[in-house]
Structure formats: structure tokens, C-alpha cells
Design a protein around this motif. Structure first.
Motif, PDB file in Angstrom:
ATOM      1  N   ALA A 106       0.986  -1.162   0.163  1.00 46.21           N
ATOM      2  CA  ALA A 106       0.242  -0.019  -0.167  1.00 46.21           C
ATOM      3  C   ALA A 106       0.491   1.184  -0.010  1.00 46.21           C
ATOM      4  O   ALA A 106       0.692   2.035  -0.778  1.00 46.21           O
ATOM      5  N   LEU A 107       1.954   1.039   0.942  1.00 46.62           N
ATOM      6  CA  LEU A 107       2.745   2.522   0.370  1.00 46.62           C
ATOM      7  C   LEU A 107       3.207   2.808  -0.489  1.00 46.62           C
ATOM      8  O   LEU A 107       3.959   3.438  -0.991  1.00 46.62           O
ATOM      9  N   GLY A 108       3.763   1.348  -1.762  1.00 47.63           N
ATOM     10  CA  GLY A 108       4.164   1.449  -2.122  1.00 47.63           C
ATOM     11  C   GLY A 108       3.965   2.052  -3.756  1.00 47.63           C
ATOM     12  O   GLY A 108       3.849   2.607  -4.023  1.00 47.63           O
ATOM     13  N   LEU A 109       2.434   1.757  -3.358  1.00 48.96           N
ATOM     14  CA  LEU A 109       1.953   2.428  -4.540  1.00 48.96           C
ATOM     15  C   LEU A 109       0.806   4.281  -3.760  1.00 48.96           C
ATOM     16  O   LEU A 109       0.861   4.459  -4.669  1.00 48.96           O
ATOM     17  N   ALA A 110       1.405   4.175  -2.544  1.00 52.06           N
ATOM     18  CA  ALA A 110       1.213   5.810  -2.698  1.00 52.06           C
ATOM     19  C   ALA A 110       2.664   6.422  -2.748  1.00 52.06           C
ATOM     20  O   ALA A 110       2.115   7.979  -4.056  1.00 52.06           O
ATOM     21  N   ARG A 111       3.374   5.220  -2.995  1.00 47.47           N
ATOM     22  CA  ARG A 111       4.860   6.209  -3.334  1.00 47.47           C
ATOM     23  C   ARG A 111       4.744   6.625  -4.978  1.00 47.47           C
ATOM     24  O   ARG A 111       4.700   7.853  -5.601  1.00 47.47           O
ATOM     25  N   ALA A 112       4.396   5.518  -5.538  1.00 47.73           N
ATOM     26  CA  ALA A 112       4.649   5.594  -6.453  1.00 47.73           C
ATOM     27  C   ALA A 112       3.466   6.319  -7.996  1.00 47.73           C
ATOM     28  O   ALA A 112       3.562   6.885  -8.883  1.00 47.73           O
ATOM     29  N   GLY A 113       2.053   6.341  -6.989  1.00 52.87           N
ATOM     30  CA  GLY A 113       1.554   7.614  -6.970  1.00 52.87           C
ATOM     31  C   GLY A 113       1.476   8.653  -7.714  1.00 52.87           C
ATOM     32  O   GLY A 113       1.007   9.830  -8.132  1.00 52.87           O
ATOM     33  N   THR A 114       2.519   9.087  -6.932  1.00 55.94           N
ATOM     34  CA  THR A 114       3.133  11.211  -6.668  1.00 55.94           C
ATOM     35  C   THR A 114       4.551  11.110  -7.985  1.00 55.94           C
ATOM     36  O   THR A 114       4.643  12.105  -8.151  1.00 55.94           O
ATOM     37  N   GLU A 115       4.919  10.563  -8.643  1.00 57.13           N
ATOM     38  CA  GLU A 115       5.503   9.937  -9.542  1.00 57.13           C
ATOM     39  C   GLU A 115       4.756   9.995 -10.842  1.00 57.13           C
ATOM     40  O   GLU A 115       5.500  11.243 -11.704  1.00 57.13           O
ATOM     41  N   ALA A 116       3.908   9.710 -11.538  1.00 51.69           N
ATOM     42  CA  ALA A 116       3.234   9.935 -12.588  1.00 51.69           C
ATOM     43  C   ALA A 116       2.180   8.869 -12.299  1.00 51.69           C
ATOM     44  O   ALA A 116       1.933   7.702 -11.633  1.00 51.69           O
TER      45      ALA A 116
END
Length: 898
Positions: free
Chosen positions: A530-540
Motif C-alpha cells: 500500500a505504501l509503495g502504491l502511494a509513493r508510485a502515485g506521486t511520480e506519474a
């Protein structure tokens, strides 16, 4: 899934009238006709006849353990009962070969030996020092100053660029024969390892395990040896080769991670112990976050360990003046991290939070961090997730990643939404960058051990010591704290870690095993994902791919797209059918590594919601138990700003026969609705998750496709077929070209006494295995057939030589080595795109294929391409292949139109 083949059932005298006329036969299971076949009976009636049923994966799975019967069409009483094998049937001679190969591989899995290599690569930029083979794993040690890829014949590891001038590595790879080192796409070094020496110990261990098989797997052994059931042999092979079950390979999430939970109660006053030594930039951010996000009742104990940076003292004094109650302690001499922590612990009164000066806390952090200690008196330490915190690192465990501005806040915003009960796990140790410590257990062990020198390993030792007294340690996923890592320790960090590891292993021999078990099972995989997906959503916008597990061209395309996503600095998410019903396997790809998990399908929306902006791309879901349920669940998570694309690697959305081969194993060319339904009924047993009719199947996929911005196809023939099935969506169909990263060089065939026909790829029935068998068996055929790749053993023939697995870079070399003078693409189905066809064309040799699908589209545009009629007898096919290639291409070739 490999086709299950039941062949040549004979030996019964037919008692029905009709002389030599054909008989229509039915395969029945559970009172339902699954498939039909026609048997050609020789006259007079009563002699045995031969026929064949080919069961696709859906039919075989539907039969499962139930009995299947054969009967003559129109009759109610069956004449034969079938015992279907669980997988491919292996011939007797092949079984002996497989047993011998498995025993040899089992011996290698038990062998332990070491080779001194000392082979430099590049221009002295690195060296492979030693290679050890232990229990089937290569331990490769060496050093490198540049990013390289090190691979064996079965595995690879990418060494990323390091900030250190000379980076040591100690890798684990499966394999035992070859090692390659590659850099910037170029080969740097190839090592052929010495043949394994005879080892009495490995021999004894292999024999002992082999003797245990009849007692452990007696039924499987009998099924394999006497019936040739390849699937029954799989558990035996896994035991001998020490393979882990698939369920152990991918951790499963704890359900209910996104369930609503009550907010944490305010924590009672705690002491925050903050050791400081230089690192002014990190300290400035740390103090600012502490002041902003920590209630004033919590006391901060700052220990300045004789910092030499003149900016530190005024910064600490300003913080202490602005925050009443702060205790500022200064060491007269630099005593190291442990001495500073011990001094702070001695000043503490209640529960303690040990905080590094390069850790930046978010709003509401201390209430969430202290909650487990307040709930359970046995909890001695609590550690949050971070971007650099060993086993508490997210999204890739033990793989630190720096954060860009705003990413920590986005990740903690998702962490706050997680259910604390599902977002915590007991761990072997806490991690001291931000670790809550219970006063009860501090009273038991009040200090860190100074035997660990100036720092590293001390919190592990404390956790193990209180653990021996009954304490427990938790990692929590409902709090994320950014950590810069190593700012106060400088270049001596690596040496400190090594010394601390030796001391920990001496004191606690089982510690490494407990950490390895934690990493393998990863009970915090849900919060990590879940945290990885949250981070990925900030990049593009995050690309979310729906993919299958069957390999082939679709998987090659998918891996190429993932590589491009990572090259552009982003992430990629892949959704596949899970190992159990109503589950989904999730793979999050980042440059630092992968995060893989299995989660309930019903909870997929919560995880995808954590990603923010995303683009859903349907790649292929062939082989999934409930492909429509998975695709619809993923599409349900799409918001107004999200995108959706549908890619046609096969024709699965148009028909469960993804290659448009009907129940008679012939290309159907998408006939009318009535004929499609008749074929759909015979094609496979329809399970509970499958629609009852082809119109329902195609309609649900159409509803998904209607949401797509584009429907991508890779050949003109695919565009024609998709537009025929969904004419209203024709304007959205876009013809794309595959990016071919590599094409073989031109081949110079050497003269051979007999012509050699080459076939490239993994050849099953759909790819033309039966065509090759019939061609090799045709009378008067004087040619050698070489398959560069694999071939379904059910269609093996002594006239066909199968080379086995290959790399694309080896195609031309292998073609020259075996004297290939022409290629045949024998696929009996229309391919949406054929990598093998383009690779064969690149060699410059004549290439033949049947006149349909993407393979025919490719040949029409190539001077060395030659089309064959769809229904051509083996002898005529041989004549066409052996005839000299025409000098001019026919001008009247039929073109497919959109």
C-alpha cells in the motif's frame, strides 16, 4: 496450461451397424457433453478404431477428479471410462531420461564445492573472486566499480550503481555451469565453471532422499512410472530439488487492511531521546518536524555528542528555547552513538522513543507509534515503516530508496488509513532510527551494550536480551517516517555494520535465520504494498497491467513495457490470477526491486485506491479462473482522471478459445452467433465464473472495452477480426507496432546433404506441433526438421530434432550450426503478432507460414516471405518447402483489409 491429450483409445469391437462409416463420439463428465470427436472405422464393422480428444485447460480443470466417459453420440450408455492424467503424459523412454536428469540435478543440489576464479572484467573495473556451489545455489563474490548484470544459465542479478568507489558483492544465483558479466548491454566476461567433482557426502545425501520417496510420495511415484502422469511427478521433483511451494514464494496479505478503525488515543507523556552529531541539514528538518508534529507534553531529550559543526549548537539552543521542557545535554567529548543514547535513557522517566536526527516525523506520529505499547504490556519496542529501515523498509524490504519532496507525506497519508490490527507484525528486532521502547522493559535492561562501540547493532542486542525475558517487538504499517540514513556515521558505516553483525551472530546464532524467515514470509507485505502504491502515485500515473502466467509473446511485451516504465523513473503494477479462488497476485516493480503479494480480490480496490492516478492496461488474462471478475474489479477502481487501454495479444475477449480454434481445432474465422454458441458449448465445460453463452462472454468484455480510450492491435488481421466482433468500437481500434529490441543477423547456411527446415519458438499444438509431426511422418519426405526451442513431447517424432531453450542472441548461430536453410512458422491459429516470424525474416532465409493471422501479415511485406494454403496435405507441404524459392513474389496476394 499445457493441453491434456488422450490418444488412440482402441481395443473395443463396435457393435453398431453402419459398416465403415465414421462414428460420432462424445466425452461426458457429470452428465454433460464436454467435447465430440469423429472416429473413422475400418470395414467391416467391429474392428477397433482410433480417435483423439484434445482437452484445453478449461475442460481438464472442469473434469478435475471426476470420472469422464466415452459414448457413441445418440446413445445413453458409455462404452469406456477414462482415467485422465493430471497433466501431460510422458512416454516410457522419456520417463527414464527425466528420472536420470532429476537425480543428477538432485545431486548438484546437495553438492558443496568452491572455485577460486579471480577473473577481472571490463578495464579492471571489477573482478569475480570466488564462486561456491552450495546446495544448488551459486555464491558469487567479487567487487565492481560500475553497474553490471551477473547471470547464470537460470538466474540474473542487476548490480545498481553504488556511491562507493569499489563495491563488494556476494550474490546468490541458481545454476551450476556458466556465469556471464554484462555491462551497458555488452558482454564483459564469460566463465565456464569446472565440472562438479565427485562428492561421497553429496552422493549419500542424494541416495538417502531418493530412498525416502516411496514412503513420502508412493502414489505419485506409481502414477508417474506406470501411467506417465507428469503432474504426479511434480511433488517428487520439488522434494528432490528442494523447491519451495508456490504458496510460500509470494507472501499473502492480512485481510482487512483498509477496514475502518478507531483513531488512536492520545499517548501519555513520553521521552524522545535524540542523539546528535553534526549533519546540520538533516537535523534542521528533524527539529522542525518534531516541533510542528509533536504535542508539547512529550519531552525531548537532546544529546549533542560534541558536534564539530558550528551550526549545531545555536540550532539546538533555539529549539530548546522554543519548546519548554526540552532537556539539552552536551557531551564534553565525542563518545559515539551508544554512549549518547545511554545518557539520554538515564535521563528518561517514562516510555521512550529513540529518534535519529535524520528521521522526520509526520503529524500524529507519536500516538500511532505508542498505541501497541499501551495496548499490550508484553510489547517492548515498536518501529514504523520507512524508506530506509532494514526489515521495516517500504515498498521493497531491505532496499532503501531516497524520497522526493512530498512523497513521505503522501505515504503517511495512506498509512493513517490502514487498520492497525492488520498493519502490525511481530519481528525479530526493532530498528533504532525511530523506535518506541516500553518503560517496563527499559527497567529490565536500562542501557545499550557498549560492546557495540560507537554504533550499529545495539538495538538488536537490546531487543534480543529483553526478548529472552518474554518481551515482543512489533513493526507497524500505519505510520511512515522518512529516514535519510547514515548521515551521522559517514564512511565508517560499512565497517561498523560488519563488526556488529559478527557480534550479534556470536551472541544469538538463530538471529539471522529468524530475520531470513521474516523476510521470506513478510507479514507486513500488505502495508508495504500500500505504501509503495502511494509513493508510485506521486511520480506519474501508475501503469496497472492485467497479465497472465503463461509466458510467450504477451509476457515478453509486458516485461519490455515494465522495463521502459522503470527507465523513465516510474513504477509498474501487474495484476495476475491468484493461487486460490477469489485472490489476485500483485507485483509492484520499482528500480530498487519488486514487491509481490497475494490479496483477496474483494480488497483490490483499496490497494488501487492508494495509488492515486493510474492507467489500467489489459494485456492478457488467459488461464485465470475468473478473468472477467478480475478485469471488472480492476476497472471498478478507475476514477475520472484515470485511463484505460485494451491490448489484443490474443483473442481471449472475443472467445475463451484465445486463438480462435474451434472445438474441431480449426480456425473458426468468427462465424455467426448460432455457430459460435454451438462451438462455445463444446469447447469447454463452463464453470460457475464463466458466462453461460458466448454472447454473455463477449458482451461483458465489450462493456470493458467500451470504457477504453484505445483498443490496441498489432496486425491488420487482428484489426479486422476485432472490428468484426465489435463494429461499434471500430473507431477506437489502433494498429500499433511492437518494438523489437533485437533482431538476429543474416544467416549464411552451409551446404548440407539433406535440406534442413528450421522452426523457432515453443511449439505446442496451436503453434503447429501436429503439423511438424505429420510432416516428419509423411512418406518420401527427405528433410531434417530442427526445432530451435521446445516442443510438446506428445508430438515428438524421431525425424524432429528439438534443441531446447535459447536466447535471442543465439538464433543466427544456432541456425548456422544446424544448417537451417529455410524456416517454417507452422502455427494453425491466427497470431496477433509473431515475434518468431520477424526473427526468422531477419535471418534472410526463406520463411513459410499459412495464410492467416499476423504471421501472414508479416510475410506479405517481406521479400523472403512465402504463404501457404491453410489446408495443405503433409506431402504437398513438403514439396512446397523443398522447392526452390521463387525469384519473384506473386503479384496477386490477397490483402487483409480493415
Amino acid at each position: 496450461m499445457d493441453a491434456v491429450t488422450v490418444k488412440r483409445i482402441a481395443g473395443r469391437a463396435w457393435r453398431t451397424a453402419g459398416g465403415g462409416e465414421p462414428l460420432d463420439l462424445e466425452l461426458v463428465s457429470g452428465g454433460r457433453v464436454l467435447m465430440t470427436a469423429t472416429a473413422d472405422r475400418p470395414a467391416p464393422s467391429g474392428l477397433p478404431c482410433a480417435f483423439e480428444f484434445r482437452l484445453d485447460g478449461g475442460t481438464a480443470a472442469a473434469i478435475g477428479r471426476r470420472a469422464a466417459h466415452l459414448r457413441v453420440a445418440g446413445e445413453t450408455r458409455p462404452f469406456a471410462k477414462l482415467h485422465l492424467p493430471g497433466g501431460k503424459t510422458v512416454r516410457a523412454g522419456r520417463r527414464v531420461t527425466l528420472v536420470s536428469r532429476t537425480l543428477r540435478a538432485a545431486y548438484l543440489c546437495r553438492l558443496r564445492t568452491e572455485f577460486m576464479v579471480n577473473r577481472p572484467f571490463g578495464d579492471g573495473e571489477g573482478v569475480i573472486e570466488t564462486v561456491a556451489l552450495r546446495d544448488g545455489v551459486l555464491h558469487v563474490r567479487g567487487r565492481s566499480r560500475v553497474p553490471v548484470t551477473i547471470r547464470s544459465e537460470t538466474a540474473r542479478v542487476d548490480l545498481a550503481k553504488s556511491d562507493m568507489e569499489d563495491r563488494a558483492f556476494d550474490l546468490r544465483l541458481t545454476g551450476h555451469r556458466l556465469l556471464w558479466v554484462e555491462g551497458a548491454g555488452l558482454p564483459l566476461l564469460a566463465i565456464r565453471l569446472p565440472a562438479p567433482r565427485f562428492s561421497p557426502l553429496a552422493t549419500v545425501r542424494t541416495v538417502v532422499d531418493f530412498c525416502r520417496i516411496p514412503f513420502l510420495f508412493g502414489g505419485n511415484l506409481a502414477a508417474f512410472l506406470f501411467r506417465g502422469d507428469a503432474k504426479a511427478g511434480d511433488p517428487i521433483e520439488a522434494f528432490l530439488l528442494r523447491l519451495r511451494p508456490a504458496s510460500e514464494a509470494v507472501p499473502e496479505v492480512v485481510p482487512g487492511l483498509f477496514a475502518a478503525a478507531a483513531p488512536p488515543k492520545p499517548a501519555p507523556p513520553a521521552d524522545i531521546v535524540l542523539p546528535v552529531f553534526n549533519a546540520a541539514d538533516d537535523l534542521r528538518v528533524c527539529l522542525e518536524r518534531l516541533a510542528r508534529n509533536t504535542p508539547p507534553e512529550h519531552r525531548v531529550i537532546v544529546i549533542d555528542d560534541a558536534s564539530t559543526d558550528p551550526a549545531i549548537a545555536p540550532m539546538l539552543e533555539a529549539f530548546a528555547d522554543a519548546r519548554p521542557g526540552t532537556l539539552l545535554v552536551r557531551n564534553a567529548e565525542n563518545g559515539g552513538f551508544i554512549a549518547s543514547v545511554n545518557r539520554g535513557l538515564a535521563e528518561s522517566r517514562g516510555h521512550v522513543v529513540l529518534l535519529n536526527s535524520d528521521a522526520f516525523v509526520p503529524p500524529g506520529w507519536i500516538d500511532r507509534l505508542m498505541r501497541p505499547i499501551l495496548d499490550d504490556a508484553l510489547i517492548a519496542s515498536v518501529t514504523p515503516m520507512s524508506n530506509e529501515a532494514e526489515i521495516a523498509t517500504a515498498p521493497v524490504i531491505c532496499c532503501p530508496e531516497p524520497l522526493a519532496e512530498g512523497q513521505a507525506e503522501a505515504m503517511d497519508a495512506i498509512a493513517q488509513r490502514l487498520n492497525p490490527a492488520a498493519a502490525r507484525a511481530e519481528s525479530p528486532t526493532g530498528v533504532g532510527f525511530c523506535m518506541a521502547m516500553s518503560r517496563r522493559w527499559l527497567d529490565e535492561v536500562p542501557r545499550f551494550d557498549t560492546a557495540f562501540g560507537r554504533g550499529y547493532g545495539e538495538e538488536v542486542d537490546w531487543c534480543r536480551r529483553v526478548g529472552e525475558r518474554g518481551a515482543r517487538h512489533l513493526l507497524i504499517g500505519d505510520l511512515f517516517v522518512e529516514h535519510r540514513g547514515g548521515g551521522s556515521f559517514g564512511p565508517e558505516k560499512a565497517a561498523r555494520i560488519a563488526a556488529a553483525s559478527r557480534l550479534i551472530n556470536d551472541r544469538y546464532p538463530a538471529y539471522d535465520a529468524s530475520v531470513a524467515d521474516f523476510v521470506r514470509t513478510d507479514p507486513l507485505i500488505g502495508p508495504r504494498l500500500a505504501l509503495g502504491l502511494a509513493r508510485a502515485g506521486t511520480e506519474a500515473p501508475l501503469p496497472v497491467y492485467l497479465g497472465h502466467r503463461l509466458g510467450g509473446g504477451a509476457e515478453h511485451w509486458l516485461q519490455d513495457r515494465i522495463a521502459r516504465d522503470l527507465e523513465e523513473g516510474g513504477s509498474a503494477l501487474v495484476l495476475r490470477d491468484g493461487p486460490e479462488p477469489e485472490t489476485v497476485a500483485v507485483e509492484l516493480y520499482r528500480a530498487a526491486g519488486q514487491t509481490q503479494a497475494v490479496l483477496p480480490l474483494a480488497e483490490l480496490g483499496g490497494y488501487l485506491g492508494a495509488a492515486g492516478r493510474k492507467t489500467l492496461i489489459y494485456s492478457c488474462l488467459v488461464g485465470a479462473r475468473a478473468p472477467l471478475d478480475l478485469a471488472e474489479a480492476a476497472a471498478l477502481s478507475l476514477g475520472a482522471e484515470d485511463g484505460f487501454r485494451m491490448v489484443f495479444h490474443d483473442y481471449f475477449p472475443l472467445c475463451p478459445s484465445r486463438n480462435l480454434l474451434g472445438h474441431d481445432d480449426r480456425f473458426c474465422d468468427l462465424p455467426g452467433a448460432e455457430r459460435c454458441q454451438a462451438c462455445y458449448d463444446r469447447l469447454a465445460a463452463i464453470g460457475e465464473t464463466w458466462p453461460p453463452g458466448i454472447s454473455d462472454w463477449r458482451g461483458r468484455w465489450h462493456a470493458l472495452a467500451a470504457r477504453a480510450g484505445t483498443i490496441e492491435v498489432f496486425s491488420p488481421s487482428s484489426r479486422t477480426l476485432v472490428a468484426r466482433a465489435w463494429p461499434d468500437l471500430a473507431p477506437r481500434i489502433a494498429l500499433q507496432s511492437h518494438r523489437l529490441a533485437f533482431l538476429p543477423r543474416a544467416v549464411r547456411p552451409a551446404p548440407r546433404a539433406r535440406p534442413v527446415l528450421g522452426v523457432l519458438g515453443s511449439i505446442g499444438f496451436e503453434k503447429g506441433a501436429a503439423v511438424l509431426r505429420d510432416l516428419a511422418a509423411a512418406p518420401g519426405v527427405r528433410m531434417d526438421i530442427v526445432v530451435i526451442g521446445k516442443m510438446d513431447e506428445a508430438y515428438a517424432h524421431r525425424g524432429i530434432r528439438v534443441i531446447g531453450r535459447y536466447r535471442r542472441e543465439e538464433i543466427s548461430d544456432l541456425a548456422e550450426a544446424y544448417g537451417v536453410g529455410r524456416w517454417l512458422i507452422p502455427s494453425v491459429c491466427p497470431e496477433t503478432f509473431s515475434y518468431a516470424t520477424h526473427e526468422c525474416l531477419a535471418t534472410g532465409l526463406p520463411v513459410f507460414a499459412f495464410d492467416f493471422g499476423g504471421q501472414a501479415d508479416a510475410l506479405r511485406g517481406a521479400p523472403n516471405g512465402h504463404l501457404l494454403p491453410r489446408d495443405i496435405a503433409p506431402t504437398e507441404l513438403a514439396a512446397r518447402l523443398l522447392a526452390p524459392p521463387p525469384s519473384d513474389r506473386p503479384a496477386e496476394r490477397k490483402e487483409l483489409t480493415a
